[in-house]
Design an enzyme around this catalytic site. Structure first.
Site, PDB file in Angstrom:
ATOM      1  N   GLU A 109      -4.688  28.966  53.016  1.00 14.10           N
ATOM      2  CA  GLU A 109      -4.038  29.400  54.277  1.00 14.10           C
ATOM      3  C   GLU A 109      -5.028  30.130  55.189  1.00 14.10           C
ATOM      4  OE1 GLU A 109      -0.700  27.531  54.176  1.00 14.10           O
ATOM      5  OE2 GLU A 109      -1.357  28.795  55.821  1.00 14.10           O
ATOM      6  N   GLY A 110      -6.253  29.667  55.202  1.00 11.89           N
ATOM      7  CA  GLY A 110      -7.288  30.324  55.994  1.00 11.89           C
ATOM      8  C   GLY A 110      -7.940  31.395  55.145  1.00 11.89           C
TER       9      GLY A 110
END
Ligand code: FAD
Length: 594
Positions: free
Chosen positions: A440-441
């Site tokens: 998620e980053g």
């Protein structure tokens, strides 16, 4: 096996007491969600976590997902658990009632999700992705797409995925290569390889709805040329049933460190039929809807792991006897005292506790603002809340997951060698948790998002949504007879954050590498100060109730606040010194010397 009891009392504290000024029942669509109803939802979720999901956590890790000829089988027991999960309506708790959901506020759903993650993170990822896919289609899909897919995702009959990553592109989505070729009938043919796709293939649900990023033939280069497509594993029939297989194949699943009960799939799309969501080349903004919700969710996954790590470590520290208390034997009838008497063990336990309760309180604040941003009829309030959520999203994602890793590591340390071996499940927590700062980053990218986008956003307006209430709180409580000393320490940490913010704003403007060099430390500094604020407010509330019927709960709250503010928050000063020293120590280092 890990020890876990749903922390319902603390959840009630953050929902009804700490952030009780904005009542959930006042939010449009939430009139029925009285505190009593919310408490019973939390209680039921706690039972599912403790009784259904926790018993499958170790066995799912041991067995893992099995891959054979493109088919993936989840470990034993997961299918039944998923069935129970669906039957209980948990897949759609926060979904719109129009599509069969229960319309629960995000601020409650996040806590429900935290419990499921404590009990079984690998299982909970199936639900996290469903929510992400649901939200992207709800925000950007056509009415036809919404009517077809949202009831299925709400009910859990179909699950969702997010397909961004490719073998050569992870953080830098601008270089992705998957292609989408328009067809005469308005659909697209999607081709490309997607890597590391969570829940990309499994046997829990009858269909999987892949949300895929790809480029149209005329796409401009970079992130401005990416579009988003719905590509179902099985093509839907006209009545919403499951039709023929689409051109997407699971080529393999990863052999990985943790979350083994969740298949991380390599998917090959070969002329798969897809439907565009939103507008051409605007896929990134559609994907951000999904990612922002998912980032808050990943932060809460961190709290979930931190909580089960803490509870397990406390149980062990009360039971394991080694050495004598430095102040003299506490239990002379035994050969040694329990390790909970030792200052260093208490330091670890209190650190974990302070992280968990602080993150839960901050996460509940951010998600309450998310509810206001989505539901308030007042545009000004919506805007204020949206600013705040935007600012805090990278902090929730990165800080909570970094602290969760620290907690999982400390739990292993409290167990000593018994934490390092498999029997007690502590090493599983470390392995499962390790992905949280990556997916998620990656957390380094979250830090860049904070300094590069969120700080300067709207000429500092977002920043003021946090700075103003904090400054007002300090002003109001500086001379408080009991809190005053805590507030004094807190004010120093807040001062360090203000100085660091001004430093980055000025230095970063002329040299972006300076901002990049400061970013991770700045995010931690900001996050620790934000936790300090919710801890100081918690202390103030607790102080008023330490003589009442729940004195034990409030006394512990007050003491944990004190531990956080006196023993953890002073890190703010050293973070500021590191930031102030600038980029040179690392950027002047010769590449060849690495
Ligand atoms: C178990 C698991 C599940 C996953 N699930 C999904 C999924 O469902 N869907 C999906 O699409 N992807 C998924 N991913 C992929 C995940 O989102 C990526 O691994 C992540 O975005 C990082 O990309 P990367 O691995 O290519 O690392 P890279 O992008 O190569 O980054 C490597 C390191 O370099 C740093 N870095 C990179 N660029 C910069 C920069 N500009 N400035 C500073 N630092 C930088 C990063 O912070 C990181 O520390 C999953 C990954 C795993 C391991």
């Amino acid at each position: 096996m890990q020890t876990y009891k749903a922390p319902l009392r603390d959840m009630r504290f953050v929902l009804h007491e700490l952030h009780g000024d904005t009542k959930i029942t006042d939010l449009p669509g939430c009139a029925d969600f009285t505190p009593e109803l919310i408490d019973s939802i939390l209680e039921e979720a706690g039972k599912v976590a403790e009784e259904v999901l926790l018993p499958l956590n170790a066995s799912g890790d041991e067995e893992g997902c099995q891959y054979e000829n493109g088919v993936v089988r989840a470990p034993k027991g997961l299918k039944d658990a998923y069935h129970t999960f669906r039957e209980g309506g948990w897949t759609g708790i926060a979904c719109d009632p129009q599509y069969g959901g229960q319309g629960l506020a995000q601020s409650v759903a996040m806590l429900v999700f935290e419990m499921f993650n404590s009990a079984n993170m690998a299982f909970s990822i199936y639900a996290l992705l469903n929510n992400g896919a649901y939200e992207a289609i709800e925000a950007h899909g056509s009415d036809e797409q919404k009517n077809l897919y949202l009831p299925k995702l709400t009910d859990g009959a179909w699950t969702g995925t997010m397909c961004l990553t490719e073998p050569h592109c992870g953080s830098d989505l601008g270089i992705l290569r998957s292609k989408a070729v328009p067809q005469d009938d308005g659909t697209y043919r999607i081709s490309g390889t997607k890597l590391f796709i969570s829940a990309g293939e499994h046997d829990l649900a009858e269909n999987i709805v892949h949300l895929v990023l790809a480029r149209l033939p005329d796409a401009p280069p970079g992130v401005k040329g990416i579009s988003m497509f719905i590509v179902p594993k099985f093509l839907p029939t006209s009545d919403g049933g499951v039709g023929p297989r689409n051109g997407v194949v699971c080529a393999s699943i990863e052999h990985k460190m943790g979350i083994k009960a969740n298949a991380t799939a390599q998917l090959v799309f070969e002329d798969a039929k897809g439907w565009m969501i939103g507008r051409p080349h605007k896929g990134m903004s559609a994907m951000f809807t999904m990612m922002n919700a998912a980032r808050l969710g990943v932060g809460m996954q961190g709290v979930g792991i931190g909580e089960v790590a803490y509870q397990s470590a406390v149980a062990y520290a009360k039971d394991r006897i080694q050495g004598r208390a430095l102040s003299g034997a506490k239990d002379p009838s035994k050969a040694a005292d329990p390790i909970i008497v030792h200052p260093d063990v208490r330091r670890m336990l209190l650190t974990m506790r302070a992280y968990n309760e602080g993150c839960r309180a901050l996460g509940a604040w951010v998600s309450r603002m998310l509810d206001i941003a989505h539901r308030s009829p007042d545009p000004e309030r919506r805007q204020e809340a949206e600013d705040f959520v935007e600012l805090m999203t990278p902090i929730v994602k990165a800080l909570f997951t970094d602290l969760a890793m620290e907690s999982a590591n400390m739990a292993v340390q409290v167990y000593g060698g018994h934490g390092y071996v498999r029997d007690h499940g502590m090493e599983q927590l470390v392995r499962d948790c390790r992905v949280l700062p990556i997916y998620e980053g990656a957390n380094g990218i979250q830090a860049l998002d904070l300094v590069g986008r969120k700080l300067p956003a709207h000429a500092g307006r977002s920043l003021r949504r946090f700075f103003h209430p904090v400054a007002a709180f300090i002003e109001e409580n500086r001379n408080h007879p009991v809190l005053g000393k805590m507030v004094e320490g807190y004010e120093k940490a807040f001062g360090a954050l203000q100085l660091a913010t001004a430093h980055i704003a000025t230095k970063g403007l002329s040299d972006p590498e300076e901002a990049g060099a400061a970013a991770s430390e700045y995010l931690r500094l900001f996050g620790l100060v934000a936790l300090g604020y919710v801890w100081a407010r918690s202390a103030k509330l607790a102080l008023e109730k330490t003589a009442g019927s729940e004195a034990g709960f409030y006394q512990a709250k007050l003491q944990t606040a004190r531990f956080y503010l006196e023993r953890i928050l002073p890190q703010a000063g050293s973070l500021w010194f590191a930031i102030k020293s600038g980029k040179d120590a690392m950027m002047s280092f010769n590449d060849a010397a690495f």
